[in-house]
Design an enzyme around this catalytic site. Structure first.
Site, mmCIF file in Angstrom:
data_model
loop_
_atom_site.group_PDB
_atom_site.id
_atom_site.type_symbol
_atom_site.label_atom_id
_atom_site.label_comp_id
_atom_site.label_asym_id
_atom_site.label_seq_id
_atom_site.Cartn_x
_atom_site.Cartn_y
_atom_site.Cartn_z
ATOM 1 N N TYR A 33 0.834 -1.200 0.000
ATOM 2 C CA TYR A 33 0.000 0.000 0.000
ATOM 3 C C TYR A 33 0.867 1.248 0.000
ATOM 4 C CZ TYR A 33 0.868 1.002 4.977
ATOM 5 O OH TYR A 33 1.448 1.333 6.172
ATOM 6 N N ARG A 52 8.306 4.034 -4.474
ATOM 7 C CA ARG A 52 8.374 3.035 -3.389
ATOM 8 C C ARG A 52 7.353 1.916 -3.627
ATOM 9 N NH1 ARG A 52 7.709 5.322 2.547
ATOM 10 N NH2 ARG A 52 5.552 5.455 1.849
ATOM 11 N N ARG A 101 -7.526 -21.007 -1.235
ATOM 12 C CA ARG A 101 -6.601 -20.422 -0.261
ATOM 13 C C ARG A 101 -5.279 -21.181 -0.276
ATOM 14 N NH1 ARG A 101 -5.044 -21.321 4.870
ATOM 15 N NH2 ARG A 101 -4.265 -19.516 6.009
ATOM 16 N N GLU A 181 11.857 2.652 14.187
ATOM 17 C CA GLU A 181 11.019 3.729 13.643
ATOM 18 C C GLU A 181 9.703 3.748 14.409
ATOM 19 O OE1 GLU A 181 9.899 2.804 9.536
ATOM 20 O OE2 GLU A 181 10.046 0.684 10.013
ATOM 21 N N LEU A 206 11.162 1.142 7.062
ATOM 22 C CA LEU A 206 10.588 1.595 5.802
ATOM 23 C C LEU A 206 11.327 2.865 5.374
ATOM 24 C CD1 LEU A 206 8.075 1.057 3.899
ATOM 25 C CD2 LEU A 206 7.110 3.066 5.016
HETATM 26 N N1 PMP Z 1 7.667 3.976 8.885
HETATM 27 C C1 PMP Z 1 6.517 3.275 8.902
HETATM 28 C C2 PMP Z 1 6.490 1.932 9.563
HETATM 29 C C3 PMP Z 1 5.361 3.809 8.301
HETATM 30 O O1 PMP Z 1 4.215 3.097 8.286
HETATM 31 C C4 PMP Z 1 5.410 5.086 7.719
HETATM 32 C C5 PMP Z 1 4.178 5.698 7.113
HETATM 33 N N2 PMP Z 1 3.884 5.134 5.890
HETATM 34 C C6 PMP Z 1 6.631 5.775 7.728
HETATM 35 C C7 PMP Z 1 7.731 5.198 8.324
HETATM 36 C C8 PMP Z 1 6.757 7.131 7.095
HETATM 37 O O2 PMP Z 1 6.790 7.010 5.706
HETATM 38 P P1 PMP Z 1 6.289 8.203 4.766
HETATM 39 O O3 PMP Z 1 7.059 9.409 5.180
HETATM 40 O O4 PMP Z 1 6.648 7.749 3.405
HETATM 41 O O5 PMP Z 1 4.832 8.331 5.005
#
Ligand code: PMP
Length: 288
Positions: A33, A52, A101, A181, A206
């Site tokens: 997503y 991404r 499934r 994060e 991420l």
């Molecule tokens: N880390 C995680 C785990 C997230 O879910 C998000 C939000 N999508 C981010 C970092 C921040 O990413 P972005 O700045 O691309 O929204």
């Protein structure tokens, strides 16, 4: 939530937007997503989000998704149909609904694409004024956090633990005591030596689109940024802390695990970065 959603080629009222119970997103969280902000009716930093998305699709080998330009057009159409001036677009692509499934990839099954738009106050967010409180929690996720999959259970539990503790976000921590994060955001601190620190991109986190833009803006402003891991203890002692995400832009962190950060109020550098990000989001083509 706005009224019109997109499902596999059709724009439908939300109440009529349906996918099969055999969809692999539903059965296996087998999908990816993206979320992008909308400011003044335009998608913010969407090239970065779409690149991404392409990467997430490639890594999970989800084939036959529409071309990226088609996806961008769907998002733009949703913004228009829902008359969203400020808010978000959510877009999800799963490996589709085969007739069974089975764990293995189905052959010849088209991916499922759904998207919706939401109105939300992005600029005048109360949290930007007050700052947010963070709870640290163990990072329970899998080893490929660089892929933006819809498998978000660890983040759901982390966020709820934070909410239960009277906080607004969780910072997840690896087994070495280092912050990975936020549950849905990138974590930053500003050290007493005025160095902005954020964890380097790797499969452990991420790669945030907002993180990347903020790094560029900070460098332009001659602020010192260091990509390295930082511990929870170092975060407690930081001068400032903040988080970034598409839906929150740059948000001050004023407390971590009940300890005030700096003065316990949003910091100056954090405010500056939020202002710079907003200016850039509203006028990305301006240079300087
Ligand atoms: N880390 C995680 C785990 C997230 O879910 C998000 C939000 N999508 C981010 C970092 C921040 O990413 P972005 O700045 O691309 O929204």
């Amino acid at each position: 939530m706005s009224d019109i959603a997109y499902v596999n080629g059709a724009y439908l009222p939300l109440a009529e937007a349906r996918v099969s119970i055999l969809d692999r997103g539903f059965l296996f969280a087998d999908g990816v997503y993206e979320v992008a902000a909308i400011i003044e009716g335009r998608l913010v930093d969407n090239d970065s989000h779409l690149s991404r998305l392409e990467n997430s699709l490639r890594e999970l080998r989800i084939a036959n998704a529409p071309a990226i330009q088609t996806i961008a057009d769907i998002e733009t159409e949703l913004v228009a149909r829902n008359e969203v001036n400020e808010g978000l677009v959510y877009l999800q692509i799963t490996r589709g609904a085969a007739g069974d499934r089975d764990f293995g990839f189905p052959r010849g099954t088209a991916p499922t694409i759904v998207a919706f738009a939401q109105k939300k106050n992005i600029i005048a967010s109360p949290a930007a004024q007050t700052g947010v409180k963070i709870l640290t929690v163990p990072d329970l996720r899998w080893a490929r956090r660089d892929i933006k999959t819809i498998a978000l259970l660890a983040q759901v539990l982390a966020k709820q633990a934070a909410l239960d503790a009277g906080c607004q976000e969780a910072w997840m921590v690896d087994r070495h005591g280092l912050v990975t994060e936020g549950s849905s955001s990138t974590a930053f601190i500003l050290t007493k030596a005025d160095v902005i620190v954020t964890r380097p991109n790797s499969p452990a986190i991420l790669p945030g689109c907002t993180r990347k833009a903020v790094q560029t803006l900070a460098a332009r402003e001659k602020l010192t940024i260091e990509e390295r891991c930082f511990s929870v203890t170092e975060a407690y002692e930081a001068k400032e802390a903040f988080l970034t995400s598409a839906s929150n832009l740059v948000l001050p962190v004023v407390e971590i695990d009940g300890r005030p950060i700096g003065s316990g109020a949003p910091g100056d550098k954090t405010r500056l970065l939020r202002t710079l990000y907003l200016e850039w989001a509203m006028n990305p083509d301006a240079t300087g």
